[in-house]
Design an enzyme around this catalytic site. Sequence first.
Site, PDB file in Angstrom:
ATOM      1  CG  ASP A 151      35.741  39.183  48.160  1.00  0.00           C
ATOM      2  OD1 ASP A 151      35.981  39.724  47.077  1.00  0.00           O
ATOM      3  OD2 ASP A 151      36.522  38.380  48.710  1.00  0.00           O
TER       4      ASP A 151
ATOM      5  CB  CYS B 115      40.982  38.685  48.998  1.00  0.00           C
ATOM      6  SG  CYS B 115      39.922  39.963  48.353  1.00  0.00           S
TER       7      CYS B 115
ATOM      8  CG  ASP C  87      38.435  33.659  39.694  1.00  0.00           C
ATOM      9  OD1 ASP C  87      38.636  32.760  38.852  1.00  0.00           O
ATOM     10  OD2 ASP C  87      39.097  34.720  39.737  1.00  0.00           O
TER      11      ASP C  87
ATOM     12  CG  ASP D  62      40.895  35.332  44.603  1.00  0.00           C
ATOM     13  OD1 ASP D  62      40.121  35.793  45.466  1.00  0.00           O
ATOM     14  OD2 ASP D  62      41.733  36.018  44.009  1.00  0.00           O
TER      15      ASP D  62
ATOM     16  CG  HIS E 262      37.167  38.036  42.877  1.00  0.00           C
ATOM     17  ND1 HIS E 262      38.497  38.125  43.149  1.00  0.00           N
ATOM     18  CD2 HIS E 262      37.040  37.093  41.905  1.00  0.00           C
ATOM     19  CE1 HIS E 262      39.164  37.258  42.383  1.00  0.00           C
ATOM     20  NE2 HIS E 262      38.296  36.631  41.622  1.00  0.00           N
TER      21      HIS E 262
HETATM   22  O1  DAV Z   1      36.918  46.207  43.857  1.00  0.00           O
HETATM   23  O2  DAV Z   1      38.725  45.687  42.809  1.00  0.00           O
HETATM   24  C1  DAV Z   1      38.462  43.277  44.438  1.00  0.00           C
HETATM   25  C2  DAV Z   1      38.124  41.876  44.844  1.00  0.00           C
HETATM   26  C3  DAV Z   1      39.349  41.090  45.067  1.00  0.00           C
HETATM   27  N1  DAV Z   1      39.047  39.716  45.443  1.00  0.00           N
HETATM   28  C4  DAV Z   1      37.700  45.363  43.419  1.00  0.00           C
HETATM   29  C5  DAV Z   1      37.400  43.914  43.648  1.00  0.00           C
END
Ligand code: DAV
Length: 376
Positions: free
Chosen positions: A254, A358, A203, A115, A252
Amino acid sequence: MAKSLKGASKTVVNSWNEWDPLKHVIVGRADFCCIPAPEPALDAKVPEDSDMRGMHGPRPQATVEKANAQLDNYAKILESRGIRVDRPTPIQWNRSVGTPDWQVDSMFGCMPPRDVLLTVGKEILEATMSYRCRWFEYLAYRPLLEAYFEDDPGMRWEAAPKPRLTDKDYRADYLSDKIGIEKRLKWMAEKYFVTTDHEPLFDAADTCRMGKDLFIQHGFTTNLKAMNWMQRHFPEHRVHPVNFPGDPYPIHIDATFVPLRPGLIINNPKRKLPEAQRKIFQKNGWEIVDAAQPAHKTPPPLCYSSVWLSMNCLVIDPKTVCVEASEVYQMEQMDKLGFEVIPVPFRDAYAFGGGLHCATGDVYREGKCEDYFPKQ
Ligand code: DAV
């Protein structure tokens, strides 16, 4: 020259994409992690039906220990594959912090280096972050960054402009826990996110690195002004804003859009890349396939992330991928796509900041900057 870190191979910072053979990585730690106190951007992200609404403070010690056990085990698995693993230095996150513009009751943690640190080639860039509780998170990575800078004369160490994070950065319409999914999806389609374009905010985990092209998710944690900043900061790269209107809580990229090797991406079937944004992939012969369904109906307790952490995998070379050990459908799909799958138990760590991608940050992958999208 400073003494090398544990593992002792000479440090070289170099990573241009998400799939080339990984040789050196950072794996986060769960120590002192907090559920942060309410603040505008965070409240917009916590799902409306989440057990975390209204809670904040240090997470129970027993859960910290379980998460750390899985993080340590993950580090060992990577080391057994010949990858050098470094760890951040946690600070006491459970303390009130502020700047002249704001104050919050606690910080967050250092489980997800992805992040905060964006590695592009020989550069490691500290992201602005977009939550006040995460403003100081870079401190946990400073001992590593200082050592890399010392060890690798070619490393570029950069920090994006520190954001003010005043109320001008956040839309007041989001200050409600009763927005409802329907309205949220309408707002997502209109790209009416919680963050405004007052100043660059991002981020690192919103950026997907594919050689010369950076695909960056426009959503709650990264705004268009940040993409403009990134394009100027990385003038040799091509920055492409992407967005995924099916996600009511877009943070995010990913767990949404994950490249596995040149030519192949898995896309969350609930958060599809809009047709108009697919052209560049089609033109260059890339295939975008639906990711497998998650194996779980709900995230673990006190977790911010969705069940789609199932697809938050770490590719360690174009034939080998780490997938969470209970995600049977995702493992099966990877197997069918021709990967050797390394199962990694990780659900106890999810609540601390996400999944296997992550929880890591690239330092060195083999390979150089390639142009995978010559037809723009
Ligand atoms: O699908 O909650 C999570 C990404 C965390 N870096 C989600 C995204």
